[in-house]
Design a protein around this motif. Structure first.
Motif, PDB file in Angstrom:
ATOM      1  N   LYS A 283       0.835  -1.206   0.000  1.00  0.00           N
ATOM      2  CA  LYS A 283       0.000   0.000   0.000  1.00  0.00           C
ATOM      3  C   LYS A 283       0.863   1.246   0.000  1.00  0.00           C
ATOM      4  O   LYS A 283       1.953   1.252   0.553  1.00  0.00           O
ATOM      5  N   GLN A 284       0.343   2.283  -0.592  1.00  0.00           N
ATOM      6  CA  GLN A 284       1.048   3.552  -0.636  1.00  0.00           C
ATOM      7  C   GLN A 284       0.304   4.603   0.175  1.00  0.00           C
ATOM      8  O   GLN A 284      -0.909   4.559   0.286  1.00  0.00           O
ATOM      9  N   VAL A 285       1.058   5.541   0.717  1.00  0.00           N
ATOM     10  CA  VAL A 285       0.482   6.668   1.428  1.00  0.00           C
ATOM     11  C   VAL A 285       0.344   7.798   0.418  1.00  0.00           C
ATOM     12  O   VAL A 285       1.330   8.212  -0.193  1.00  0.00           O
ATOM     13  N   GLU A 286      -0.862   8.268   0.244  1.00  0.00           N
ATOM     14  CA  GLU A 286      -1.123   9.309  -0.746  1.00  0.00           C
ATOM     15  C   GLU A 286      -0.428  10.615  -0.379  1.00  0.00           C
ATOM     16  O   GLU A 286      -0.337  10.984   0.788  1.00  0.00           O
TER      17      GLU A 286
ATOM     18  N   ASN B 132       6.700   6.961  -1.736  1.00  0.00           N
ATOM     19  CA  ASN B 132       6.721   5.711  -0.995  1.00  0.00           C
ATOM     20  C   ASN B 132       7.920   4.884  -1.441  1.00  0.00           C
ATOM     21  O   ASN B 132       8.244   4.839  -2.629  1.00  0.00           O
TER      22      ASN B 132
END
Length: 170
Positions: free
Chosen positions: A47-50, A54
């Protein structure tokens, strides 16, 4: 008795051939046969942090022997990828070899194709120097590579590998 003699000769022939392979210094036996798409898929699900860059930095190299086609192109590695390499080298505490900064061994990446998909893969300088002399576009080879990590941007990962050896096959 003949069978036993044959087995002894076969054993010694195998032992001598293995000794010469190991004497070459490169640990080919550590590299598992895989595909690049398999490795990319396995590492692209994070998952990526918007709103931020990342990163994945891998302590597990996933040593892999990958069969690819050489596309005949090279380019300088991007600043983003160079930054990832720097973090990777620092996090794994990779030491200078023969007073050479490990970053000095990373400078070019080459284009390879697997099943119609293109991949830019950084190649360590000594091996990269052999590419123009040894390979031509369309040559098929086995790259021995490691997983470095990835750079995430807008729900897409740029998965980064690193290779330091190759073998041409037909």
């Amino acid at each position: 008795m003949r069978k036993t003699g044959f087995l002894v000769v076969l054993f010694f022939a195998f032992a001598i051939s293995q000794r010469s392979v190991l004497a070459q210094g490169f640990p080919y036996h550590l590299y598992e046969p895989r595909t690049l798409s398999e490795l990319v898929d396995a590492h692209s699900s994070s998952k990526q942090v918007e709103g931020s860059t990342n990163l994945i930095i891998s302590a597990e190299p996933f040593y892999s022997a990958i069969r690819l086609e050489y596309a005949g192109q090279s380019r300088k590695i991007s600043q983003e990828r160079m930054g990832l390499f720097k973090l990777w080298i620092e996090s794994l505490k990779i030491k200078a070899n023969q007073n050479k900064d490990p970053m000095s061994l990373i400078d070019k990446e080459f284009l390879f194709t697997e099943c119609g998909k293109d991949y830019w893969i950084p190649v360590q300088t000594p091996a990269a120097n052999d590419f123009p002399r040894t390979l031509k576009k369309g040559d098929r080879l086995t790259l021995y590579l490691m997983f470095v990590g990835g750079i995430g941007d807008k729900d897409k990962w740029d998965i980064v590998f690193f290779t330091n050896s190759f073998r041409i096959y037909e």
